[in-house]
Scaffold this active site. Structure first.
Site, PDB file in Angstrom:
ATOM      1  N   GLU A  38       0.821  -1.208   0.000  1.00 18.73           N
ATOM      2  CA  GLU A  38       0.000   0.000   0.000  1.00 18.73           C
ATOM      3  C   GLU A  38       0.859   1.264   0.000  1.00 18.73           C
ATOM      4  OE1 GLU A  38      -2.270  -2.976   2.687  1.00 18.73           O
ATOM      5  OE2 GLU A  38      -0.217  -2.623   1.985  1.00 18.73           O
ATOM      6  N   CYS A  54      -0.783   0.070   7.564  1.00 20.25           N
ATOM      7  CA  CYS A  54      -1.210   0.500   6.225  1.00 20.25           C
ATOM      8  C   CYS A  54      -2.647   1.005   6.221  1.00 20.25           C
ATOM      9  CB  CYS A  54      -1.062  -0.652   5.241  1.00 20.25           C
ATOM     10  SG  CYS A  54       0.669  -1.067   4.925  1.00 20.25           S
ATOM     11  N   ALA A 109      14.221 -44.976  -6.699  1.00 18.24           N
ATOM     12  CA  ALA A 109      15.669 -45.188  -6.758  1.00 18.24           C
ATOM     13  C   ALA A 109      15.937 -46.659  -7.016  1.00 18.24           C
ATOM     14  CB  ALA A 109      16.332 -44.766  -5.447  1.00 18.24           C
ATOM     15  N   TRP A 117      19.408 -39.503 -12.714  1.00 17.52           N
ATOM     16  CA  TRP A 117      18.187 -38.753 -12.448  1.00 17.52           C
ATOM     17  C   TRP A 117      17.014 -39.518 -13.024  1.00 17.52           C
ATOM     18  CZ3 TRP A 117      18.627 -34.788  -9.258  1.00 17.52           C
ATOM     19  CH2 TRP A 117      19.841 -34.090  -9.180  1.00 17.52           C
ATOM     20  N   ARG A 173      19.074 -23.099  -6.316  1.00 20.98           N
ATOM     21  CA  ARG A 173      20.287 -22.777  -7.064  1.00 20.98           C
ATOM     22  C   ARG A 173      20.020 -21.980  -8.338  1.00 20.98           C
ATOM     23  NH1 ARG A 173      20.830 -27.774  -5.006  1.00 20.98           N
ATOM     24  NH2 ARG A 173      20.111 -28.866  -6.858  1.00 20.98           N
ATOM     25  N   GLY A 205      12.902 -39.798   1.790  1.00 19.99           N
ATOM     26  CA  GLY A 205      12.715 -41.163   1.335  1.00 19.99           C
ATOM     27  C   GLY A 205      11.342 -41.700   1.698  1.00 19.99           C
ATOM     28  N   ALA A 206      11.127 -42.968   1.352  1.00 21.32           N
ATOM     29  CA  ALA A 206       9.807 -43.580   1.513  1.00 21.32           C
ATOM     30  C   ALA A 206       9.334 -43.601   2.962  1.00 21.32           C
ATOM     31  CB  ALA A 206       9.828 -44.999   0.952  1.00 21.32           C
TER      32      ALA A 206
END
Length: 364
Positions: free
Chosen positions: A60, A92, A170, A178, A215, A295-296
């Site tokens: 504002e 504000c 995995a 990947w 990144r 992970g699982a």
């Protein structure tokens, strides 16, 4: 208050402009919410602004500065109820009163106890016409975590997983780089960047030695991004001091037994026993959005405890085979035990697809 169709369309048009402005701060405003403001007079936008960073002026203020004297008698469109308290910046709501605006259109009420209707009341007490709820759902998406945390004390929790078509994350050896392509991996950067914290388990750290930070984001300066805290669940104190994640120890939190060597690095240590209490504690650190990248075992634990608000599932067009590691490790014997989800949307990212899913069980 009755609003004609034409007036409603005008309100929606300008509020969408304010929402687009608010979105410009999505990577930099934490722990503050994303807010945009547009000031309109005689059908023309005379001021616009968004909140860029905690400690800097609110949306504002920027919009009123740009509007100047033209703000008098104008209509202000704000994506979140104007604040009513003195913090690092003055309220504000009072700024809008002093500027002499005639009407304020608000998308979302602010459940923060410091505001919670007080901002609207200040405006009304000054004789300003106020309307709340225009484009409320669209505006709320920008601040899901903030709104949930202020209402319930719990953060908004996203669980991210990347898997093959046969639900594997995995190889049996742990190799996982990947499964998905570069577009999907880039998309993960966005979800990390809007998160106050990323939670992972010690097994993920030991297997992959990840940094779990942001990144790269297209057209965004990395230095402008508020990096998420990295929270590691390490009940047996196995985190090695050589782990890459400890290169920035000031953004690392560890849930596990106290270790003097971590304290010397400046790592925040949480001696908490349950996932629920971990999430509940995060509000004390002004963390309102959480992403789980684990992970699982840990992913399944969060799901079965009904602590997940949304699952972000990346699926790659590949099969990894039955010896590969499963996405989740729950053991169900009856159909009644299954965890069901509502499909929010599907997006193709390169050769992969992203599913956004909402658990049908009530979240805490």
């Amino acid at each position: 208050m009755n609003t004609t169709v034409e007036a409603l369309q005008q309100h929606q048009y300008w509020m969408q402009k304010a929402i687009a402005l608010a979105q410009q701060g999505q990577y930099s405003t934490r722990p503050n919410p994303n807010v945009g403001c547009v000031i309109v007079k005689d059908g023309q936008m005379v001021g616009a602004g968004f909140h860029p960073q905690a400690g800097q002026p609110h949306a504002e203020v920027f919009a009123l500065r740009q509007a100047g004297e033209l703000a008098r008698g104008a209509t202000a469109y704000v994506t979140l109820e104007p604040c009513a308290h003195y913090g690092r910046t003055p309220p504000c709501a009072k700024g809008l009163v002093e500027a002499g605006v005639a009407k304020v259109i608000v998308a979302c009420s602010d459940p923060n106890p410091l505001v919670a209707g007080k901002g609207v009341q200040i405006l009304k007490d000054a004789g300003i016409e106020v309307e709340v709820g225009i484009c409320e759902k669209e505006a709320a998406v920008l601040n899901r975590g903030f709104l949930k945390a202020m209402s319930t004390g719990m953060p908004y929790v996203r669980l991210k997983v990347a898997s093959s078509l046969d639900g594997r994350t995995a190889m049996a050896s742990g190799e996982s780089k990947w499964i998905t392509g570069s577009e999907a991996r880039q998309d993960v950067q966005h979800w990390r960047a809007i998160s106050g914290a990323v939670i992972t388990g010690i097994d993920t750290i030991l297997a992959d030695d990840p940094q779990i930070n942001v990144r790269h984001l297209p057209n965004i300066e990395i230095d402008s991004i508020v990096q998420p805290q990295r929270i590691i669940l390490d009940r047996q104190g196995r985190l090695p001091l050589t782990a890459q994640i400890l290169q920035q120890p000031d953004t690392v939190m560890v849930m596990g037994p106290f270790r003097e060597e971590l304290a010397q690095l400046g790592v925040v240590q949480l001696e908490i026993q349950s996932l629920f209490n971990l999430l509940k504690t995060l509000k004390d650190f002004h963390i309102y959005d959480v992403m789980i990248e684990a992970g699982a075992t840990l992913s399944t634990a969060f799901l079965q405890a009904h602590l997940v608000d949304e699952v972000i599932s990346y699926v790659a067009p590949t099969f990894l085979g039955q010896s590969a590691r499963a996405m989740f490790n729950a053991s169900f014997e009856q159909m009644a035990q299954q965890l069901r989800f509502k499909l929010e949307n599907v997006t193709q990212l390169g050769q992969d697809i992203r599913l956004r899913l909402i658990p049908l069980q009530e979240s805490v």
